[in-house]
Design a protein around this motif. Structure first.
Motif, PDB file in Angstrom:
ATOM      1  N   GLN A 122      10.048   4.684   2.299  1.00 55.17           N
ATOM      2  CA  GLN A 122      10.909   3.507   2.112  1.00 55.17           C
ATOM      3  C   GLN A 122      11.750   3.657   0.843  1.00 55.17           C
ATOM      4  O   GLN A 122      11.284   4.196  -0.168  1.00 55.17           O
ATOM      5  CB  GLN A 122      10.063   2.234   1.994  1.00 55.17           C
ATOM      6  CG  GLN A 122       9.220   1.924   3.208  1.00 55.17           C
ATOM      7  CD  GLN A 122      10.039   1.364   4.360  1.00 55.17           C
ATOM      8  OE1 GLN A 122      11.247   1.171   4.253  1.00 55.17           O
ATOM      9  NE2 GLN A 122       9.386   1.098   5.470  1.00 55.17           N
ATOM     10  N   SER A 169       5.519   4.549   2.043  1.00 58.38           N
ATOM     11  CA  SER A 169       5.920   5.914   2.389  1.00 58.38           C
ATOM     12  C   SER A 169       7.255   5.933   3.133  1.00 58.38           C
ATOM     13  O   SER A 169       7.425   5.265   4.153  1.00 58.38           O
ATOM     14  CB  SER A 169       4.844   6.573   3.257  1.00 58.38           C
ATOM     15  OG  SER A 169       5.227   7.881   3.623  1.00 58.38           O
ATOM     16  N   VAL A 173      -1.786  -5.758   9.035  1.00 60.73           N
ATOM     17  CA  VAL A 173      -2.101  -4.887   7.906  1.00 60.73           C
ATOM     18  C   VAL A 173      -3.330  -5.431   7.191  1.00 60.73           C
ATOM     19  O   VAL A 173      -3.461  -6.644   7.013  1.00 60.73           O
ATOM     20  CB  VAL A 173      -0.905  -4.801   6.950  1.00 60.73           C
ATOM     21  CG1 VAL A 173      -1.281  -4.115   5.646  1.00 60.73           C
ATOM     22  CG2 VAL A 173       0.256  -4.070   7.618  1.00 60.73           C
ATOM     23  N   THR A 183       0.846  -1.194   0.000  1.00 61.69           N
ATOM     24  CA  THR A 183       0.000   0.000   0.000  1.00 61.69           C
ATOM     25  C   THR A 183       0.884   1.248   0.000  1.00 61.69           C
ATOM     26  O   THR A 183       2.065   1.211   0.346  1.00 61.69           O
ATOM     27  CB  THR A 183      -0.902   0.025   1.237  1.00 61.69           C
ATOM     28  OG1 THR A 183      -0.074   0.135   2.414  1.00 61.69           O
ATOM     29  CG2 THR A 183      -1.740  -1.243   1.338  1.00 61.69           C
ATOM     30  N   TRP A 184       0.278   2.375  -0.353  1.00 59.46           N
ATOM     31  CA  TRP A 184       1.022   3.637  -0.340  1.00 59.46           C
ATOM     32  C   TRP A 184       1.519   3.949   1.067  1.00 59.46           C
ATOM     33  O   TRP A 184       2.616   4.499   1.245  1.00 59.46           O
ATOM     34  CB  TRP A 184       0.145   4.771  -0.874  1.00 59.46           C
ATOM     35  CG  TRP A 184      -0.209   4.628  -2.322  1.00 59.46           C
ATOM     36  CD1 TRP A 184      -1.441   4.418  -2.852  1.00 59.46           C
ATOM     37  CD2 TRP A 184       0.695   4.667  -3.445  1.00 59.46           C
ATOM     38  NE1 TRP A 184      -1.368   4.316  -4.229  1.00 59.46           N
ATOM     39  CE2 TRP A 184      -0.067   4.470  -4.612  1.00 59.46           C
ATOM     40  CE3 TRP A 184       2.082   4.841  -3.565  1.00 59.46           C
ATOM     41  CZ2 TRP A 184       0.501   4.453  -5.885  1.00 59.46           C
ATOM     42  CZ3 TRP A 184       2.649   4.830  -4.838  1.00 59.46           C
ATOM     43  CH2 TRP A 184       1.862   4.634  -5.972  1.00 59.46           C
ATOM     44  N   ASP A 185       0.725   3.620   2.068  1.00 60.05           N
ATOM     45  CA  ASP A 185       1.148   3.873   3.453  1.00 60.05           C
ATOM     46  C   ASP A 185       2.401   3.081   3.798  1.00 60.05           C
ATOM     47  O   ASP A 185       3.330   3.592   4.438  1.00 60.05           O
ATOM     48  CB  ASP A 185       0.025   3.520   4.433  1.00 60.05           C
ATOM     49  CG  ASP A 185      -1.100   4.545   4.417  1.00 60.05           C
ATOM     50  OD1 ASP A 185      -0.892   5.654   3.889  1.00 60.05           O
ATOM     51  OD2 ASP A 185      -2.188   4.232   4.940  1.00 60.05           O
ATOM     52  N   LEU A 186       2.442   1.816   3.397  1.00 64.12           N
ATOM     53  CA  LEU A 186       3.607   0.986   3.700  1.00 64.12           C
ATOM     54  C   LEU A 186       4.843   1.442   2.925  1.00 64.12           C
ATOM     55  O   LEU A 186       5.969   1.317   3.410  1.00 64.12           O
ATOM     56  CB  LEU A 186       3.310  -0.477   3.377  1.00 64.12           C
ATOM     57  CG  LEU A 186       2.328  -1.193   4.306  1.00 64.12           C
ATOM     58  CD1 LEU A 186       1.986  -2.571   3.764  1.00 64.12           C
ATOM     59  CD2 LEU A 186       2.892  -1.299   5.720  1.00 64.12           C
ATOM     60  N   GLU A 211       1.605  -6.004  14.376  1.00 64.25           N
ATOM     61  CA  GLU A 211       0.658  -5.119  13.692  1.00 64.25           C
ATOM     62  C   GLU A 211       0.082  -5.842  12.481  1.00 64.25           C
ATOM     63  O   GLU A 211       0.811  -6.366  11.638  1.00 64.25           O
ATOM     64  CB  GLU A 211       1.352  -3.836  13.238  1.00 64.25           C
ATOM     65  CG  GLU A 211       0.413  -2.874  12.528  1.00 64.25           C
ATOM     66  CD  GLU A 211       1.113  -1.625  12.023  1.00 64.25           C
ATOM     67  OE1 GLU A 211       0.430  -0.766  11.429  1.00 64.25           O
ATOM     68  OE2 GLU A 211       2.338  -1.506  12.209  1.00 64.25           O
ATOM     69  N   ALA A 268      -5.468  -4.975   3.558  1.00 58.73           N
ATOM     70  CA  ALA A 268      -5.330  -4.383   2.235  1.00 58.73           C
ATOM     71  C   ALA A 268      -6.098  -5.196   1.208  1.00 58.73           C
ATOM     72  O   ALA A 268      -6.471  -6.349   1.448  1.00 58.73           O
ATOM     73  CB  ALA A 268      -3.859  -4.305   1.841  1.00 58.73           C
TER      74      ALA A 268
END
Length: 285
Positions: A25, A23, A256, A18-21, A254, A258
């Protein structure tokens, strides 16, 4: 004398990151393509999951293709020119020609500075490997060390999914050992896994409740996890139920949530749901 070069990670869109993951990196994602209705779309960029699902359910038959060698060459050359070495990790060569395209491109650009890894998995099994590689790159680890770690770590990837039907796998020629489920079994809901680089059958279930119970049981048998994701395509409610149940046994990890990408969806069809993760392993010092 200049010091060691930083390392950048390259993966492909079947990683379902995902875009969040992504970000922040040091990861570049190279998209595969989906052809549907005479149009060509870049996976994860040009076609929303909702549009894709609608067309799939309307009976359109998509096709997928790996990124061209030239696209990998362009990505690699830009990173090499910017002073970075590369570790490129990709979908199982048993499921796609993407790894071979990346390997060919690496030889053409700078084989001494680019290491290409066949992850032997897909979706967030691949995604988690790319994220761990990115973490090592941020710590200053060199390409050879990261690639060696990935070659060992990929054996820890686990993916188990419930399919609504095997029909899409059959159409796409990715049925592999799941051919044992064909025939009348097309009417049941199969549980499958990605193992040894291909889709393999686990068992048959007839109700969603039993499927959810079994997914929870299997995830429990594989614990402890370092990373875990619940993924779906078109089944948000059932996936939310699965995520809630998986989060309880190991609250320190955590979880995730998706949606699967369109390339995976071509072969799974709508209604797929499952989990993908890396079982626990100590990181190198």
């Amino acid at each position: 004398m200049s010091g060691p070069r930083p390392v950048h990670i390259v993966t492909d869109s079947t990683s379902d990151l995902t875009w969040d993951l992504l970000s922040g990196q040091p990861i570049t994602v190279v998209p595969l393509t989906v052809e549907i209705g005479g149009e060509t779309f870049r996976d994860g960029l040009d076609l929303t999951r909702e549009e894709f699902l609608a067309r799939l359910r309307a009976g359109e038959l998509p096709r997928t293709s790996q990124p061209p060698v030239g696209r990998f060459q362009q990505v690699y050359q830009e990173l090499i020119d910017s002073g970075q070495d590369i570790v490129s990790v990709h979908i199982s060569s048993g499921l796609s020609g993407t790894y071979n395209a990346a390997h060919t491109a690496a030889r053409a650009v700078a084989p001494e500075r680019i290491r290409v890894v066949d992850a032997r998995t897909v979706s967030m099994g691949l995604g988690w490997l790319a994220l761990e590689a990115a973490g090592m790159a941020r710590e200053g680890k060199q390409g050879a060390t990261i690639a060696e770690y990935l070659e060992a770590r990929k054996a820890d990837a686990r993916i188990v999914a419930l399919l609504d039907t095997l029909e899409y796998l059959r159409r796409g020629g990715r049925i592999g050992r799941t051919s044992a489920f064909l025939g009348s079994a097309l009417q049941i809901k199969p549980l499958v896994a990605v193992a040894e680089g291909e889709v393999q059958p686990l068992e048959r279930v007839r109700t969603l409740k039993r499927a959810l119970d079994r997914l929870v049981e299997l995830a429990g048998e594989m614990r402890p996890w370092d990373h875990l994701a619940v993924l779906h395509l078109g089944t948000p409610e059932a996936a939310a139920t699965l995520a809630d149940r998986l989060a309880v046994p190991q609250p320190d990890v955590e979880l995730v949530r998706a949606q699967l990408g369109t390339v995976i969806g071509v072969y799974s069809g709508p209604g797929i749901m499952g989990f993908a993760g890396l079982v626990a392993r100590e990181r190198p010092g």
